[in-house]
Scaffold this active site. Structure first.
Site, PDB file in Angstrom:
ATOM      1  N   GLU A  30      71.889  51.759  31.091  1.00  0.00           N
ATOM      2  CA  GLU A  30      71.026  53.077  30.893  1.00  0.00           C
ATOM      3  C   GLU A  30      71.298  53.342  29.130  1.00  0.00           C
ATOM      4  O   GLU A  30      72.378  53.082  28.672  1.00  0.00           O
ATOM      5  CB  GLU A  30      71.633  54.289  31.639  1.00  0.00           C
ATOM      6  CG  GLU A  30      70.883  55.468  31.245  1.00  0.00           C
ATOM      7  CD  GLU A  30      71.629  56.754  31.878  1.00  0.00           C
ATOM      8  OE1 GLU A  30      71.018  57.869  31.952  1.00  0.00           O
ATOM      9  OE2 GLU A  30      72.848  56.708  32.030  1.00  0.00           O
ATOM     10  N   ASN A  55      64.027  59.550  30.008  1.00  0.00           N
ATOM     11  CA  ASN A  55      65.282  58.627  29.986  1.00  0.00           C
ATOM     12  C   ASN A  55      64.572  57.407  30.804  1.00  0.00           C
ATOM     13  O   ASN A  55      64.136  57.498  32.189  1.00  0.00           O
ATOM     14  CB  ASN A  55      66.149  59.446  30.861  1.00  0.00           C
ATOM     15  CG  ASN A  55      67.515  58.342  30.913  1.00  0.00           C
ATOM     16  OD1 ASN A  55      67.365  57.212  30.765  1.00  0.00           O
ATOM     17  ND2 ASN A  55      68.652  59.008  30.714  1.00  0.00           N
ATOM     18  N   LYS A  63      63.732  58.366  34.859  1.00  0.00           N
ATOM     19  CA  LYS A  63      64.655  58.736  35.519  1.00  0.00           C
ATOM     20  C   LYS A  63      64.171  60.345  35.920  1.00  0.00           C
ATOM     21  O   LYS A  63      63.770  61.093  35.446  1.00  0.00           O
ATOM     22  CB  LYS A  63      65.763  59.118  34.568  1.00  0.00           C
ATOM     23  CG  LYS A  63      67.167  59.555  35.442  1.00  0.00           C
ATOM     24  CD  LYS A  63      68.401  59.412  34.449  1.00  0.00           C
ATOM     25  CE  LYS A  63      69.615  59.915  35.176  1.00  0.00           C
ATOM     26  NZ  LYS A  63      70.761  59.981  34.095  1.00  0.00           N
ATOM     27  N   GLU A 109      70.946  66.083  29.310  1.00  0.00           N
ATOM     28  CA  GLU A 109      69.896  65.455  29.720  1.00  0.00           C
ATOM     29  C   GLU A 109      68.714  66.369  30.134  1.00  0.00           C
ATOM     30  O   GLU A 109      67.622  65.991  29.922  1.00  0.00           O
ATOM     31  CB  GLU A 109      70.296  64.597  30.698  1.00  0.00           C
ATOM     32  CG  GLU A 109      70.915  63.452  30.480  1.00  0.00           C
ATOM     33  CD  GLU A 109      71.320  62.302  31.526  1.00  0.00           C
ATOM     34  OE1 GLU A 109      70.220  61.755  31.795  1.00  0.00           O
ATOM     35  OE2 GLU A 109      72.386  61.853  31.956  1.00  0.00           O
ATOM     36  N   CYS A 165      71.271  55.607  36.607  1.00  0.00           N
ATOM     37  CA  CYS A 165      72.376  56.653  36.595  1.00  0.00           C
ATOM     38  C   CYS A 165      72.539  57.411  37.900  1.00  0.00           C
ATOM     39  O   CYS A 165      72.875  56.977  39.035  1.00  0.00           O
ATOM     40  CB  CYS A 165      72.676  57.333  35.383  1.00  0.00           C
ATOM     41  SG  CYS A 165      74.192  58.020  35.283  1.00  0.00           S
ATOM     42  N   ASN A 225      75.742  55.644  32.322  1.00  0.00           N
ATOM     43  CA  ASN A 225      76.652  55.998  31.288  1.00  0.00           C
ATOM     44  C   ASN A 225      77.185  57.248  32.129  1.00  0.00           C
ATOM     45  O   ASN A 225      76.761  58.421  32.152  1.00  0.00           O
ATOM     46  CB  ASN A 225      75.825  56.673  30.078  1.00  0.00           C
ATOM     47  CG  ASN A 225      75.402  55.515  29.304  1.00  0.00           C
ATOM     48  OD1 ASN A 225      75.559  55.561  27.850  1.00  0.00           O
ATOM     49  ND2 ASN A 225      74.920  54.274  29.913  1.00  0.00           N
TER      50      ASN A 225
END
Length: 325
Positions: free
Chosen positions: A50, A110, A127, A146, A172, A197
Site C-alpha cells: 500500500e 487510496n 480502499k 486516512e 490494508c 502500512n
C-alpha cells in the site's frame, strides 16, 4: 486430493522504510530490483505494498494542498513509475501496486492497480474501509488521517480474470473485514492480493504491539480458509523517520496455512509456487457456497451498518411437557 495441479509463481515484495526525504525514483529503483528478483525465482506476479511510492504520509497533519502536490499521483503510470511498467513488459510479469491517486476532477483515493504481464492496467481498486480520523489529535504520538486525505472507495470489491487466474484486490484495513473476501469469493476468486502500512502502536488505546501482528496474520488466515483462496499480503514496514510499522508480509494457502512469511523489516521478496488447485477440495466439500450458504438468514449484514438491538423472539416455553417433548 485434486489430481490436476495448477502452479502459479506468486511473489510478495515487502518494502522497508520510505522516509519523507526519499524520492520516487529511489523507491521505484527498489521496486524494480525486487521485481527482477521475483522473476528470477519463477514468479508470474509480484505484490507490492500500500502507498508504496511514498512514506505513510497520513501520520502527518499537513495542509491539503501540500499533501496533494507532494504525495498523490495524477496519472499511472507516471514518468517516475514508468520503469516498473517497462520492466514488467520485458520480463512478462504482472504486479499489484498501491499508491495515492488524484483523479482528473481532483478526488483523492487510496488506490491499487493490477497490471498484467504486458504492462496493461487491467484492474483498479480504491480502499473502502478507511481507518483513523479526520480531526487533528495533537495529543497523539502521530496522526492516522486516512479519513482526512482520502475518500471512501467507490468501485466496490471486484475480481479480474488475468494471468491465467481470478484475482481480487483490497488494501490494508480491508483485510480485517470478512465481507471484503466473501464478496471476492462469490466471484470465484482464486487469489486475493493486498498491501498494507500498519503502525506498530495503536493511538487509541494501549495495545501490546505483538497483538497487531497476531490480528494481522489471523485476518489473512481466516480469509484464505473461509473463502478457499490464496491470500498474498505485502507490508511497507520498519521505522519511517522514527515511526514504526509492522512487517509480517505473508502468503497464505487456502488451507489457512502460512506458507511464506517475511523474516525482517527491510526489502524482502517471498516467492511461492502456489498450486491454485488446492482450492478445489475446499470449494467442493467445505465452502461450497451454492450448496451450503443460506443468504436468507444473513439480511442484517446489509440492513444494518452498526450493531443494534438483538432480534430474539418471545421466551421459549420451559414447561415440563415441552422439555419432555
Amino acid at each position: 486430493m485434486s489430481s490436476t495441479s495448477r502452479h502459479f509463481g506468486l511473489a510478495v515484495a515487502q518494502l522497508g522504510p520510505v522516509h519523507l526525504a526519499d524520492s520516487r525514483a529511489c523507491v521505484v529503483a527498489r521496486l524494480v530490483a525486487m521485481m527482477r528478483e521475483a522473476h528470477s525465482r519463477g514468479a508470474r506476479m509480484v505484490v507490492f505494498p500500500e502507498l508504496a511510492l511514498t512514506t505513510f504520509f497520513p501520520r502527518y497533519w499537513l495542509p491539503d494542498a501540500e499533501v496533494t502536490e507532494r504525495f498523490f499521483e495524477p496519472s499511472m503510470p507516471s514518468a517516475e513509475t514508468q520503469p516498473l511498467f517497462d520492466l514488467a513488459r520485458e520480463l512478462r510479469i504482472g504486479f499489484y501496486l498501491g499508491y495515492a491517486e488524484l483523479t482528473e476532477d481532483g478526488r483523492r483515493f487510496n488506490t491499487a492497480v493490477l497490471v498484467d504481464d504486458q504492462a496493461n492496467i487491467v484492474g483498479r481498486y480504491r480502499k473502502i474501509h478507511l481507518p483513523g480520523h479526520s480531526d487533528h489529535k495533537p495529543e497523539a504520538p502521530f496522526q492516522h488521517l486516512e479519513k482526512k486525505y482520502f475518500e471512501v472507495g467507490n468501485e466496490g470489491f471486484k475480481v479480474w480474470k488475468t494471468l491465467g487466474t481470478r484475482i481480487g484486490m483490497c488494501i490494508c484495513n480491508d483485510r480485517r473485514w470478512p465481507e471484503t473476501f466473501r464478496v471476492m469469493g462469490l466471484q470465484s476468486a482464486e487469489l486475493a492480493v493486498l498491501g498494507y502500512n500498519t503502525p506498530s502502536w495503536n493511538i487509541h488505546w494501549s495495545e501490546p504491539p505483538h497483538l497487531r501482528m497476531s490480528s494481522h496474520l489471523l485476518s489473512l488466515q481466516a480469509a484464505a480458509y473461509q473463502n478457499a483462496m490464496w491470500v498474498a499480503a505485502s507490508a511497507k514496514c520498519g521505522a519511517e523517520d522514527g515511526f514504526h510499522m509492522i512487517g509480517g508480509s505473508a502468503i497464505v494457502a487456502p488451507s489457512g496455512e502460512i506458507v511464506a512469511q517475511a523474516q525482517g523489516e527491510e526489502d524482502e521478496v517471498l516467492v511461492v509456487n502456489a498450486d491454485l488447485a488446492l482450492s478445489d477440495n475446499f470449494r467442493e466439500h467445505v465452502f461450497n457456497f451454492a450448496k451450503h450458504r443460506r443468504p436468507e438468514h444473513y439480511g442484517l449484514i446489509v440492513e444494518r451498518t452498526g450493531a443494534g438491538e438483538p432480534l430474539g423472539g418471545p421466551p421459549l416455553s420451559t414447561s415440563t411437557s415441552s422439555l419432555q417433548e
